[in-house]
Design a protein around this motif. Sequence first.
Motif, PDB file in Angstrom:
ATOM      1  N   ASN A 282      13.464  -4.374   4.520  1.00  0.00           N
ATOM      2  CA  ASN A 282      12.694  -4.456   5.758  1.00  0.00           C
ATOM      3  C   ASN A 282      12.690  -5.896   6.248  1.00  0.00           C
ATOM      4  O   ASN A 282      12.846  -6.824   5.462  1.00  0.00           O
ATOM      5  CB  ASN A 282      11.219  -4.108   5.511  1.00  0.00           C
ATOM      6  CG  ASN A 282      10.988  -2.640   5.336  1.00  0.00           C
ATOM      7  OD1 ASN A 282      11.826  -1.832   5.703  1.00  0.00           O
ATOM      8  ND2 ASN A 282       9.844  -2.300   4.765  1.00  0.00           N
TER       9      ASN A 282
ATOM     10  N   PHE B  50       5.334  -4.544  11.393  1.00  0.00           N
ATOM     11  CA  PHE B  50       6.480  -5.136  12.083  1.00  0.00           C
ATOM     12  C   PHE B  50       7.518  -4.074  12.414  1.00  0.00           C
ATOM     13  O   PHE B  50       8.026  -4.007  13.530  1.00  0.00           O
ATOM     14  CB  PHE B  50       7.087  -6.256  11.237  1.00  0.00           C
ATOM     15  CG  PHE B  50       6.097  -7.330  10.910  1.00  0.00           C
ATOM     16  CD1 PHE B  50       5.730  -8.254  11.878  1.00  0.00           C
ATOM     17  CD2 PHE B  50       5.499  -7.391   9.667  1.00  0.00           C
ATOM     18  CE1 PHE B  50       4.792  -9.231  11.593  1.00  0.00           C
ATOM     19  CE2 PHE B  50       4.565  -8.358   9.373  1.00  0.00           C
ATOM     20  CZ  PHE B  50       4.206  -9.294  10.324  1.00  0.00           C
TER      21      PHE B  50
ATOM     22  N   SER C  33       0.861  -1.181   0.000  1.00  0.00           N
ATOM     23  CA  SER C  33       0.000   0.000   0.000  1.00  0.00           C
ATOM     24  C   SER C  33       0.895   1.229   0.000  1.00  0.00           C
ATOM     25  O   SER C  33       2.095   1.127   0.219  1.00  0.00           O
ATOM     26  CB  SER C  33      -0.884   0.007   1.242  1.00  0.00           C
ATOM     27  OG  SER C  33      -0.064   0.119   2.390  1.00  0.00           O
ATOM     28  N   SER C  34       0.292   2.364  -0.232  1.00  0.00           N
ATOM     29  CA  SER C  34       1.049   3.604  -0.238  1.00  0.00           C
ATOM     30  C   SER C  34       0.095   4.746   0.066  1.00  0.00           C
ATOM     31  O   SER C  34      -1.109   4.618  -0.145  1.00  0.00           O
ATOM     32  CB  SER C  34       1.699   3.804  -1.611  1.00  0.00           C
ATOM     33  OG  SER C  34       2.691   4.784  -1.540  1.00  0.00           O
ATOM     34  N   VAL C  35       0.632   5.826   0.586  1.00  0.00           N
ATOM     35  CA  VAL C  35      -0.199   7.012   0.785  1.00  0.00           C
ATOM     36  C   VAL C  35       0.223   8.015  -0.279  1.00  0.00           C
ATOM     37  O   VAL C  35       1.380   8.437  -0.316  1.00  0.00           O
ATOM     38  CB  VAL C  35      -0.027   7.602   2.194  1.00  0.00           C
ATOM     39  CG1 VAL C  35      -0.868   8.868   2.355  1.00  0.00           C
ATOM     40  CG2 VAL C  35      -0.406   6.562   3.253  1.00  0.00           C
TER      41      VAL C  35
ATOM     42  N   PRO D 217       9.249   6.525   4.504  1.00  0.00           N
ATOM     43  CA  PRO D 217       8.093   6.911   3.694  1.00  0.00           C
ATOM     44  C   PRO D 217       6.978   5.876   3.853  1.00  0.00           C
ATOM     45  O   PRO D 217       7.216   4.772   4.344  1.00  0.00           O
ATOM     46  CB  PRO D 217       8.656   6.883   2.271  1.00  0.00           C
ATOM     47  CG  PRO D 217       9.743   5.867   2.332  1.00  0.00           C
ATOM     48  CD  PRO D 217      10.322   5.920   3.712  1.00  0.00           C
ATOM     49  N   SER D 218       5.807   6.237   3.391  1.00  0.00           N
ATOM     50  CA  SER D 218       4.642   5.370   3.642  1.00  0.00           C
ATOM     51  C   SER D 218       4.795   3.980   3.042  1.00  0.00           C
ATOM     52  O   SER D 218       4.371   2.998   3.622  1.00  0.00           O
ATOM     53  CB  SER D 218       3.372   6.039   3.105  1.00  0.00           C
ATOM     54  OG  SER D 218       3.448   6.178   1.700  1.00  0.00           O
ATOM     55  N   TYR D 219       5.438   3.883   1.857  1.00  0.00           N
ATOM     56  CA  TYR D 219       5.514   2.564   1.225  1.00  0.00           C
ATOM     57  C   TYR D 219       6.508   1.647   1.912  1.00  0.00           C
ATOM     58  O   TYR D 219       6.632   0.482   1.541  1.00  0.00           O
ATOM     59  CB  TYR D 219       5.822   2.678  -0.287  1.00  0.00           C
ATOM     60  CG  TYR D 219       6.937   3.623  -0.630  1.00  0.00           C
ATOM     61  CD1 TYR D 219       6.660   4.933  -0.991  1.00  0.00           C
ATOM     62  CD2 TYR D 219       8.262   3.210  -0.573  1.00  0.00           C
ATOM     63  CE1 TYR D 219       7.673   5.831  -1.281  1.00  0.00           C
ATOM     64  CE2 TYR D 219       9.287   4.104  -0.863  1.00  0.00           C
ATOM     65  CZ  TYR D 219       8.990   5.408  -1.220  1.00  0.00           C
ATOM     66  OH  TYR D 219      10.000   6.278  -1.497  1.00  0.00           O
ATOM     67  N   LEU D 220       7.246   2.163   2.893  1.00  0.00           N
ATOM     68  CA  LEU D 220       8.128   1.267   3.656  1.00  0.00           C
ATOM     69  C   LEU D 220       7.566   0.972   5.049  1.00  0.00           C
ATOM     70  O   LEU D 220       8.117   0.189   5.802  1.00  0.00           O
ATOM     71  CB  LEU D 220       9.534   1.878   3.784  1.00  0.00           C
ATOM     72  CG  LEU D 220      10.333   2.008   2.473  1.00  0.00           C
ATOM     73  CD1 LEU D 220      11.689   2.654   2.732  1.00  0.00           C
ATOM     74  CD2 LEU D 220      10.534   0.665   1.781  1.00  0.00           C
ATOM     75  N   ARG D 221       6.467   1.620   5.393  1.00  0.00           N
ATOM     76  CA  ARG D 221       5.854   1.369   6.708  1.00  0.00           C
ATOM     77  C   ARG D 221       5.224  -0.008   6.731  1.00  0.00           C
ATOM     78  O   ARG D 221       4.669  -0.475   5.741  1.00  0.00           O
ATOM     79  CB  ARG D 221       4.752   2.393   6.998  1.00  0.00           C
ATOM     80  CG  ARG D 221       5.254   3.791   7.231  1.00  0.00           C
ATOM     81  CD  ARG D 221       4.215   4.607   7.995  1.00  0.00           C
ATOM     82  NE  ARG D 221       4.336   4.374   9.418  1.00  0.00           N
ATOM     83  CZ  ARG D 221       5.062   5.153  10.216  1.00  0.00           C
ATOM     84  NH1 ARG D 221       5.674   6.205   9.742  1.00  0.00           N
ATOM     85  NH2 ARG D 221       5.147   4.891  11.503  1.00  0.00           N
TER      86      ARG D 221
END
Lengths: 505, 505
Positions: free
Chosen positions: B104, B348, A456-458, B341-345
């Motif tokens: 990750n 875990f 997913s992405s924002v 950034p969001s796509y690495l959140r």
Amino acid sequence: MDSKQFKEAATSAIDEIVNYYDTIENRRVVSNVEPGYLRKILPSGPPEEGEAWADIQADIETKIMPGLTHWQSPNFMAFFPASSSFPGMLGELYSAAFTAPAFNWICSPAVTELETIVLDWLAKLLNLPECYLSTTHGGGVIQGSASEAIVTVMVAARDKYLRETTSHLSGLELEDSIAHKRSKLVALGSEAAHSATQKAAQIAGVRFRSIPVSKESNFALTGEALEETLKQCKAEGLEPFFLTTTLGTTATCAVDDFAAVASVLAKHAPPNVPGEIWVHVDAAYAGAALVCPEYQHLTASFEHFHSFDMNMHKWLLTNFDASCLFVRRRKDLIDALSVMPSYLRNEFSDSGLVTDYRDWQIPLGRRFRSLKIWFVLRTYGVKGLQAHIRKHIKLGEVFADLIKTRPDLFTILSGPAFALTVFTIVPKTAGKEAQDQISKEVYELVNKRGEIFITSSVIAGIYALRVVSSNPLAEEQFLRKAFRILVETTEEVRDGKVITKENSI
Amino acid sequence: MDSKQFKEAATSAIDEIVNYYDTIENRRVVSNVEPGYLRKILPSGPPEEGEAWADIQADIETKIMPGLTHWQSPNFMAFFPASSSFPGMLGELYSAAFTAPAFNWICSPAVTELETIVLDWLAKLLNLPECYLSTTHGGGVIQGSASEAIVTVMVAARDKYLRETTSHLSGLELEDSIAHKRSKLVALGSEAAHSATQKAAQIAGVRFRSIPVSKESNFALTGEALEETLKQCKAEGLEPFFLTTTLGTTATCAVDDFAAVASVLAKHAPPNVPGEIWVHVDAAYAGAALVCPEYQHLTASFEHFHSFDMNMHKWLLTNFDASCLFVRRRKDLIDALSVMPSYLRNEFSDSGLVTDYRDWQIPLGRRFRSLKIWFVLRTYGVKGLQAHIRKHIKLGEVFADLIKTRPDLFTILSGPAFALTVFTIVPKTAGKEAQDQISKEVYELVNKRGEIFITSSVIAGIYALRVVSSNPLAEEQFLRKAFRILVETTEEVRDGKVITKENSI
């Protein structure tokens, strides 16, 4: 392990790898181990006496496999692919056998020369302007990753900028000016640019500022937005020296408006004049599509830019790592990164006839990575690589068309572009908060179940799901399966009827 | 290339590699191709149609081999070894098969967890203080090279220093102070430290100053010299924030006086106080010897230092790259290198229970390099690794003893230390200039003939030859042969009777 034992061990390893690939779709694509799982099942130190290969190999299936997320599985549709291939593996094997940290040409001339040659092949294949070839003032170098490449060129850009804008000064005045400028330097990238630019700025010790993008321009960097940011920087006394522009952004595969970027910079920071802004094209993933003539118009403005990077290890069948960086002026890299102690001196380097790639990168030593690129380019041929890309582009269209058949459940936010489709889930009751909430729930449930793995992405504040169809083993049936899973999961979540079927495969 | 073709290709590749190792001593160790040799014999671009493996493989022997310098040959006695081994190659093969840029934890938990575990194994094996273990506040991470490791810790040290020494400021005052300090920061290393520290300083955008060493202290960094440099820096308004101290310098394998370094710093830049100097131990090559208890007293002061790096790919049977970096406080790395950034959140990473090694390094993606380390540690076992090191130490003594039998031709400048002997040639007529001249001539002639490959270095102004006996295939016969060649060549050069026997093998 002697030669005979190695032959046996390697044969057994090859069998296991072939079997792994042949049956990979049956494995749960994303690992569901608990953090710390491996420490519980491994000893607390190495054995006193050596162990037999059979014992070591047995642990791969029992102890390592459960903790793997299978990037090569056709059910892997997350991030961007990290495509491997059999010829790539053979390249890695030879590279390990010929181990040489070939920092100088004489350390192993073939390592350097093959790299120069295959990167020239690639530059032509990708339709890069001639200035990026080693036969002019440019050339290519293999880096470990697109992020490493960005640090490398940013350091070169920083030092070039400082040198060129202070060349009229000397002594204490020069020192003060450099100190002042250092504190004002700012690297730019659009909001949609990969975080690697921000990280590179941290490493290079400079500021970073992101340039807004919007849905109106399909999340691509526009000339207007760049111009606005340049003006703001100037008003604040900042000195922009570097810009990352992207061919295929991480979140949506947007393509920045390169022509507009070139035109704005020609006005605000003219090229080949002290104070010019170094423009780096990050084409880490989508750059692979440039092997197809139908995408090659995208390189038209690159002659105005300074560097270009594309990862063969994403979409071009070469196992990680094979990030191919091209620069227009190799001297800029060498000026920033060369150090020449006596133990690295040799007649060949001194002659200036050879390339010492250590001066084109951060590390000193380097692996023989061009071998795998050579093997891949030759095994597939130009037509094979084009067919590979076109198949995935087509699969992306198939998937997006499926998504469009259910406007009651899904809304496409972007794409399909370069085999990536980005979409949101339609909530039962309209509203952005509800949409973000249900999109997140569907995303998390899909991955928890692990039949497919997506990211997913924002994007400009919108929570969205990404499905990438460019995995080497991708086939229509897997995209159809992914669609089915997304429909079912969305219906469950929308209706509040989530069925517990964890670890179903 | 399908599964079946891959099996055949891989079997053929394995055969070729085994044969290469079994006969490697018969090949000319250092390549004698002319710059540009490969471009003349390769096509100018990739083929349109894919090629068969047999055609590709045939080019390895005919086109690549002539351009290889054979680092695995027992006749390779240059630089430091880049040791490969069969279990290491198997690790590289699996790593390519499992390709995953595991930035990750969730990208492939086993990649992260095995790395943490084998680096803890290694920390204990090398007798590093407990503070470098992941079970405390430290931990290990695999880097590509020792030079990359130095950039990584220097950036962390720079940011830590700036943050801690300006924490009482805010607003414009903070900004000005940081700008000023940045321009005054200086990284230190002895004259004998590897050039990687100077290069890291260029990348991090700080000054570098080298601390003199002398023959009297066997080219090691002393407390007195460090203290003197610190005082000079202070007098000039500079701010030292980083020091590379070396266990086994490149030129002579000198070991710095760690206890004195710790004691001088305790006085001038007390640890755990803002403004402390980050001490990095560069043990790239000789650190491998710490697997033997007889060398483990060398780590006694390391608890006062901040990071330690050792390359398994030099002397510990693991093919390049496997640089093992240990830090005492992992938080320092993460503070400097984390971007989220969001796509690495993911849940875990957010939980804080897992390690995301991307925050411990410059690149984002990473290979599964712990596999080969795991295979090597298990295949050899602790005893096997110790025997490996001790054998080479012994061979170094044998070689140095041979050199000592001819004081009319050779003078030992340093060693044997960690299997490295450094010596000069005795000129016919005494004098430094004549000595440097003949040493250079002998060195160049030996390498030109290519029966063995050695390196030279300029040490405190003296031109010297280095012979390293720690190649994996090293045996007494090869050291005796090297000695014979050195005697014959020296006699020829001294007597002005150089026989033309180029390309003799």
